[in-house]
Enzyme design. Structure first.
Site, PDB file in Angstrom:
ATOM      1  N   HIS A 178      24.682  52.307  66.966  1.00 40.58           N
ATOM      2  CA  HIS A 178      25.668  51.516  67.698  1.00 40.58           C
ATOM      3  C   HIS A 178      26.501  52.365  68.662  1.00 40.58           C
ATOM      4  O   HIS A 178      26.800  53.525  68.403  1.00 40.58           O
ATOM      5  CB  HIS A 178      26.598  50.808  66.701  1.00 40.58           C
ATOM      6  CG  HIS A 178      27.304  51.760  65.774  1.00 40.58           C
ATOM      7  ND1 HIS A 178      28.504  52.349  66.078  1.00 40.58           N
ATOM      8  CD2 HIS A 178      26.956  52.221  64.551  1.00 40.58           C
ATOM      9  CE1 HIS A 178      28.885  53.127  65.083  1.00 40.58           C
ATOM     10  NE2 HIS A 178      27.963  53.072  64.137  1.00 40.58           N
ATOM     11  N   ASP A 179      26.827  51.753  69.797  1.00 44.64           N
ATOM     12  CA  ASP A 179      27.762  52.305  70.789  1.00 44.64           C
ATOM     13  C   ASP A 179      27.258  53.580  71.455  1.00 44.64           C
ATOM     14  O   ASP A 179      28.044  54.333  72.047  1.00 44.64           O
ATOM     15  CB  ASP A 179      29.138  52.575  70.151  1.00 44.64           C
ATOM     16  CG  ASP A 179      29.726  51.328  69.518  1.00 44.64           C
ATOM     17  OD1 ASP A 179      29.984  50.364  70.261  1.00 44.64           O
ATOM     18  OD2 ASP A 179      29.886  51.307  68.282  1.00 44.64           O
TER      19      ASP A 179
ATOM     20  N   GLY B  86      26.043  57.040  65.592  1.00 41.46           N
ATOM     21  CA  GLY B  86      26.844  56.184  66.458  1.00 41.46           C
ATOM     22  C   GLY B  86      27.631  56.952  67.496  1.00 41.46           C
ATOM     23  O   GLY B  86      27.969  58.124  67.307  1.00 41.46           O
TER      24      GLY B  86
END
Length: 418
Positions: free
Chosen positions: A266-267, A284
Site C-alpha cells: 500500500h501507498d 508500504g
C-alpha cells in the site's frame, strides 16, 4: 522512419491476407505519409495475373493504399496506435495510369483531405520512379475496436473496459475498475477496488491487482490504485491499493515489468521503466524511482526510497534508502559502488559516468565522513553535472538514512569501473 507496421496494418478490417506495405519513409501524424511497396516476382498473385505477362492487379494497388492509410490514420506521434479499426468504405476517382510489374518499387504518397470522428477522405497517389501509376481518393471509416470479454469472466456492473481490451476466462473485474484501451487481462486474474489501469497493460493469469492492503489500520476507507501505460504484471503478482494514512493512493508509472510473485504494498510510488524480479517485495510507503531494478526475492523496508537507475541484487534486504546509479546487494544490503555497466548500456556518457564514479569514491572509499564528502563533491567544479547533483540531493533528503556501508573489501581491491 522506424514503424512496426504489422500491428497497425492488422487494424484494417477485411484486408488482403498479406502486408502490402514494406516501409514508411515519412510520416506527419494525421496529415501525410510516404510508404514503399517493393513488387517482387514471387508475389503469390502473379502466377494467375497474367501467365507470361505478370502485372500487379489494380485492386491490390488500392489495397496497398488502404493499408498505408490505416497507418496514417491510426499511428500516433508518440508511437502508440489508436484503439480503433480502419475500413475501406469506398474509392472515388480511381485511375490506373501505367502497369506495375515485378521489380518495380512503388512509392505511395497519401494525404488526409478531410477527417471527422468516424470518417476520413485520404488522397492516394502511387508512383514508380516519378511517374504516376495509380491514384484515387479513399473513403475510410474509423471505428473503436470492441473489447473482447470471455463468457466465463465476471465483469461487475460499473466496471469500464477500454476498446480493444481482451479479458480471458474466469477473470474477475470489480465494479469500480477502469481499464484502458488494448489491455490484456489473463485467465483467473482479479482486479478490484478503485483501480485505474492505463492502455496497453498486460496482466497475466492469477495476478491480484487493487485488493485491500495488508495493513491492520485499514478500515475499508475508499482508497485507490493508479497504474500507467504499457506495464506487464506476470503470474501471481500482487499490487495493493493505498491507505488513508498514507495518502490514499498506490501509484505505478509506465513501462514497468513485474515478474512472477512480485509484490507492491500500500501507498507505494513506482516510477517508469523499472524491473521487479521474481518475488521482489516492497513494504508500504516505498518510493522506487525511474529505471531502478529490484532483483529476485529482494525485500525493501517500508518508507525506503530506491533511487533512479539503482540496482538491487538478488536476495537483498534494504532497510535504508538505496543510492541512485549504484549496486546495492546483500542481507543487510551494502553498497558495491557505481553500476557502470548498467549506466553505459542506458546511454550515459563516459564523462557523466566518470564524474559519478569520482563522487562515489569520495562517499565510499575516502576517509571523509558523509557531510565532508558531500561538501567536497559540491565544491569540486570538475564533478558538477545534473546526475551528481541529484545524488547529493538524494542523500540530503533521506529520512531513514542511506546505504553507504561499503562491501568488505580494501580500497585497493575496488575495480576501476566501480
Amino acid at each position: 522512419m522506424s514503424i512496426h507496421l504489422p500491428p497497425v496494418v492488422d487494424r484494417l478490417s477485411s484486408r488482403f491476407p498479406k502486408q502490402m506495405v514494406d516501409a514508411v519513409t515519412d510520416l506527419t501524424t494525421g496529415e501525410r505519409l510516404v510508404a514503399i511497396k517493393n513488387v517482387t516476382v514471387n508475389e503469390d498473385f502473379f502466377p494467375g495475373h497474367f501467365p507470361g505477362a505478370p502485372l500487379m492487379p489494380g485492386v491490390l494497388m488500392i489495397e496497398s493504399m488502404a493499408q498505408a492509410a490505416s497507418v496514417l490514420l491510426l499511428q500516433e506521434a508518440d508511437g502508440t496506435i489508436l484503439p480503433h479499426r480502419a475500413s475501406l468504405r469506398g474509392v472515388d476517382g480511381a485511375k490506373f495510369r501505367k502497369p506495375v510489374a515485378p521489380g518495380d518499387r512503388v512509392r505511395l504518397e497519401l494525404s488526409v483531405e478531410r477527417r471527422r470522428a468516424t470518417m476520413a477522405r485520404v488522397r492516394g497517389v502511387a508512383y514508380v520512379h516519378d511517374q504516376i501509376v495509380a491514384e484515387g481518393t479513399l473513403v475510410m471509416a474509423i471505428e473503436p475496436e470492441p473489447a473482447l470479454v470471455h463468457p466465463t469472466a465476471v465483469v461487475e456492473q460499473g466496471a469500464q473496459i477500454g476498446p480493444g481490451t481482451t479479458v480471458a476466462p474466469n477473470a474477475v473485474i470489480g465494479p469500480h475498475v477502469t481499464i484502458g484501451p488494448r489491455c490484456k487481462i489473463g485467465a483467473g486474474a482479479v482486479i478490484d477496488g478503485h483501480t485505474v489501469i492505463g492502455e496497453g497493460t498486460e496482466i497475466f493469469p492469477y495476478a491480484s491487482i487493487g485488493l485491500i492492503p495488508q495493513d491492520t489500520k485499514f478500515r475499508g476507507e475508499p482508497t485507490r490504485l493508479e497504474i500507467g501505460r504499457f506495464n506487464v504484471f506476470r503470474e501471481f503478482v500482487t499490487i495493493h491499493r493505498g491507505t488513508e494514512g498514507g495518502g490514499g493512493v498506490t501509484r505505478i508509472g509506465d513501462h514497468n515489468l513485474f515478474m512472477a510473485y512480485s509484490h507492491v504494498a500500500h501507498d507505494c510510488k513506482v516510477g517508469n521503466h523499472t524491473i521487479f524480479g521474481n518475488g521482489a517485495t516492497l513494504g508500504g510507503h516505498v518510493t522506487v524511482e525511474d529505471y531502478a531494478t529490484i532483483s529476485a526475492f529482494s525485500g525493501v523496508h517500508q518508507f525506503c526510497r530506491i533511487g533512479r537507475h539503482a540496482f538491487i541484487g538478488g536476495y537483498s534486504v534494504v532497510t535504508k534508502d538505496a543510492l541512485p546509479f549504484a549496486k546495492t546487494v546483500g542481507n543487510r544490503a551494502r553498497n558495491y559502488g557505481l553500476n557502470t555497466i548498467g549506466l553505459m548500456r542506458r546511454g550515459f556518457t563516459a564523462d557523466t559516468v566518470s564524474r559519478l564514479r569520482h563522487a562515489y569514491r569520495l562517499l565510499l572509499v575516502s576517509r571523509l565522513n558523509t557531510t565532508r564528502a558531500l561538501a567536497q563533491i559540491e565544491g569540486d567544479p570538475d564533478l558538477q553535472c545534473d546526475e551528481v547533483q541529484y545524488l547529493v540531493d538524494f542523500i540530503r533528503g533521506a529520512r531513514r538514512g542511506v546505504i553507504l556501508r561499503r562491501a568488505t573489501r580494501r580500497p585497493d581491491e575496488v575495480s576501476a569501473d566501480e
